[in-house]
Design a protein around this motif. Structure first.
Motif, PDB file in Angstrom:
ATOM      1  N   MET A 107       0.830  -1.205   0.000  1.00 11.97           N
ATOM      2  CA  MET A 107       0.000   0.000   0.000  1.00 11.97           C
ATOM      3  C   MET A 107       0.864   1.253   0.000  1.00 11.97           C
ATOM      4  SD  MET A 107      -3.010  -1.217   2.619  1.00 11.97           S
ATOM      5  CE  MET A 107      -4.044   0.243   2.485  1.00 11.97           C
ATOM      6  N   LEU A 108       1.944   1.226   0.762  1.00 12.09           N
ATOM      7  CA  LEU A 108       2.860   2.364   0.777  1.00 12.09           C
ATOM      8  C   LEU A 108       3.441   2.600  -0.610  1.00 12.09           C
ATOM      9  CD1 LEU A 108       4.345   4.496   2.495  1.00 12.09           C
ATOM     10  CD2 LEU A 108       6.115   2.780   2.920  1.00 12.09           C
ATOM     11  N   SER A 109       3.804   1.508  -1.302  1.00 10.31           N
ATOM     12  CA  SER A 109       4.322   1.635  -2.659  1.00 10.31           C
ATOM     13  C   SER A 109       3.272   2.224  -3.594  1.00 10.31           C
ATOM     14  CB  SER A 109       4.777   0.264  -3.167  1.00 10.31           C
ATOM     15  OG  SER A 109       5.302   0.354  -4.474  1.00 10.31           O
ATOM     16  N   LEU A 110       2.028   1.813  -3.424  1.00  7.16           N
ATOM     17  CA  LEU A 110       0.947   2.319  -4.275  1.00  7.16           C
ATOM     18  C   LEU A 110       0.719   3.813  -4.098  1.00  7.16           C
ATOM     19  CD1 LEU A 110      -1.609  -0.602  -3.902  1.00  7.16           C
ATOM     20  CD2 LEU A 110      -0.580   0.159  -6.052  1.00  7.16           C
ATOM     21  N   THR A 111       0.991   4.333  -2.910  1.00  7.19           N
ATOM     22  CA  THR A 111       0.773   5.761  -2.675  1.00  7.19           C
ATOM     23  C   THR A 111       1.764   6.637  -3.424  1.00  7.19           C
ATOM     24  OG1 THR A 111       2.181   5.872  -0.696  1.00  7.19           O
ATOM     25  CG2 THR A 111      -0.151   5.306  -0.370  1.00  7.19           C
ATOM     26  N   VAL A 112       2.882   6.051  -3.854  1.00  2.37           N
ATOM     27  CA  VAL A 112       3.850   6.832  -4.633  1.00  2.37           C
ATOM     28  C   VAL A 112       3.844   6.380  -6.090  1.00  2.37           C
ATOM     29  CG1 VAL A 112       5.327   7.325  -2.678  1.00  2.37           C
ATOM     30  CG2 VAL A 112       5.757   5.262  -4.017  1.00  2.37           C
ATOM     31  N   GLY A 113       2.823   5.617  -6.483  1.00  2.00           N
ATOM     32  CA  GLY A 113       2.698   5.171  -7.863  1.00  2.00           C
ATOM     33  C   GLY A 113       2.259   6.303  -8.766  1.00  2.00           C
ATOM     34  N   PRO A 114       2.240   6.054 -10.093  1.00  2.00           N
ATOM     35  CA  PRO A 114       1.992   7.125 -11.053  1.00  2.00           C
ATOM     36  C   PRO A 114       0.551   7.607 -11.094  1.00  2.00           C
ATOM     37  CG  PRO A 114       2.176   5.000 -12.168  1.00  2.00           C
ATOM     38  CD  PRO A 114       2.544   4.769 -10.736  1.00  2.00           C
ATOM     39  N   ARG A 115      -0.395   6.861 -10.509  1.00  2.00           N
ATOM     40  CA  ARG A 115      -1.805   7.233 -10.660  1.00  2.00           C
ATOM     41  C   ARG A 115      -2.494   7.497  -9.333  1.00  2.00           C
ATOM     42  NH1 ARG A 115      -3.416   2.385 -14.876  1.00  2.00           N
ATOM     43  NH2 ARG A 115      -1.783   2.799 -16.393  1.00  2.00           N
ATOM     44  N   ARG A 126      -5.855   2.940   5.732  1.00  2.00           N
ATOM     45  CA  ARG A 126      -7.276   2.753   6.035  1.00  2.00           C
ATOM     46  C   ARG A 126      -8.144   2.792   4.788  1.00  2.00           C
ATOM     47  NH1 ARG A 126      -7.933   6.681  11.402  1.00  2.00           N
ATOM     48  NH2 ARG A 126      -6.398   5.577  12.715  1.00  2.00           N
ATOM     49  N   ASP A 127      -7.533   2.897   3.634  1.00  2.00           N
ATOM     50  CA  ASP A 127      -8.266   2.995   2.373  1.00  2.00           C
ATOM     51  C   ASP A 127      -8.575   1.593   1.858  1.00  2.00           C
ATOM     52  OD1 ASP A 127      -8.682   3.144  -0.554  1.00  2.00           O
ATOM     53  OD2 ASP A 127      -8.233   5.271  -0.291  1.00  2.00           O
ATOM     54  N   ALA A 128      -9.862   1.207   1.863  1.00  2.00           N
ATOM     55  CA  ALA A 128     -10.257  -0.150   1.467  1.00  2.00           C
ATOM     56  C   ALA A 128      -9.947  -0.434  -0.002  1.00  2.00           C
ATOM     57  CB  ALA A 128     -11.741  -0.354   1.742  1.00  2.00           C
ATOM     58  N   LYS A 129     -10.136   0.550  -0.851  1.00  2.00           N
ATOM     59  CA  LYS A 129      -9.853   0.359  -2.265  1.00  2.00           C
ATOM     60  C   LYS A 129      -8.363   0.124  -2.488  1.00  2.00           C
ATOM     61  CE  LYS A 129     -10.550   2.496  -6.807  1.00  2.00           C
ATOM     62  NZ  LYS A 129     -11.090   3.690  -7.527  1.00  2.00           N
ATOM     63  N   LEU A 130      -7.555   0.897  -1.790  1.00  2.00           N
ATOM     64  CA  LEU A 130      -6.108   0.734  -1.896  1.00  2.00           C
ATOM     65  C   LEU A 130      -5.681  -0.639  -1.371  1.00  2.00           C
ATOM     66  CD1 LEU A 130      -3.600   2.501  -2.734  1.00  2.00           C
ATOM     67  CD2 LEU A 130      -3.295   2.924  -0.293  1.00  2.00           C
ATOM     68  N   ALA A 131      -6.304  -1.064  -0.286  1.00  2.00           N
ATOM     69  CA  ALA A 131      -5.989  -2.380   0.272  1.00  2.00           C
ATOM     70  C   ALA A 131      -6.325  -3.488  -0.717  1.00  2.00           C
ATOM     71  CB  ALA A 131      -6.748  -2.594   1.577  1.00  2.00           C
TER      72      ALA A 131
END
Length: 255
Positions: A107-115, A126-131
């Motif tokens: 999830m941490l990696s996704l927060t710095v992803g391109p989108r 706490r973001d269910a979609k991100l999880a």
């Protein structure tokens, strides 16, 4: 895979040079990685493999030469810009937040992803979609049932799988994998080999690895680096039979 896609050059390195004082770490290196290809880079310790990888990633600047990523000259770009343009990397020594669970690392990696854009006041964990997105990456690397395990409590091979999920979550087109089998036992290495083989059609992969069983099982092409120079690039069979390669690095492993 479509032949036109397979021929797309994701990484094109030309005439790359880097010296540290009197030591020439890379000497006029030419290297390409195509879409859908696993290109292995092998060579003895001290050959310059890590220096080459860090130049490709943008962590150090070459003294001469050019690096193109998907047709774009990125030679002067910093590492974070190269990552935004589709370059992903795993490290020789695992780089994870050990106190975080597997799913939190992804999830941490996704927060710095391109989108992905988040408020500085929000907690992305706490973001269910991100999880859900993070869980899908864990499934892809075979860690679906280890989502809530802290990275510190995972086996070495599982950490390597998790690091791969972290890299993939950033949606790269080209992966630079620096000794993904390092420290693994035979079963863990075989598991990682199967995982990488299944990724071939989705990514171009530059694989730096000492495990020659894995290299010969995975590589479409192999480049051999010795004292900063690429002495040969060819298929697995060509590398096995090349006398200079056998003398410099493979020895009995070529048989």
């Amino acid at each position: 895979m479509d032949s036109a896609v397979m021929e797309e050059v994701l990484l094109d390195v030309r005439g790359l040079r880097k010296s540290f004082g009197a030591v020439a770490a890379t000497q006029d290196v030419d290297l390409t990685v195509r879409a859908g290809e696993i290109h292995a880079l092998i060579g003895p310790n001290g050959a310059g493999k890590s220096t080459l990888i860090t130049q490709i990633c943008g962590e150090i600047r070459p003294d001469a030469g050019q690096i193109h990523l998907a047709g774009r000259d990125v030679t002067a770009m910093p590492a974070y810009e190269r990552a935004r343009r589709g370059l992903g990397r795993s490290f020789q020594i695992t780089q994870l937040c050990l106190e975080y669970t597997a799913i939190e690392n992804v999830m941490l990696s996704l927060t710095v992803g391109p989108r992905t854009i988040f408020s500085i006041w929000s907690d992305p964990r706490r973001d269910a979609k991100l999880a859900g997105r993070a869980q899908s990456w864990l499934e892809r690397v075979g860690l679906a049932d280890r989502a809530d395990v802290p990275a510190a409590d995972m086996a070495h091979g599982e950490r390597r799988q998790l690091e791969l999920a972290v890299a993939l979550a950033r949606e790269p087109r080209l992966l630079l994998l620096d000794e993904p089998m390092a420290g693994m036992g035979p079963e863990e290495s075989a598991r990682m080999t199967r995982l990488l083989a299944g990724m071939r059609e989705r990514y171009g992969i530059l694989l730096v690895e000492h495990d020659m069983d894995a290299v010969f099982a995975l590589a479409d092409r192999i480049s051999v680096l010795v004292y900063g120079k690429l002495i040969f690039t060819g298929s697995c069979d060509e590398v096995r039979q090349h006398p200079e390669v056998r003398s410099a690095y493979l020895g009995d492993a070529a048989c």
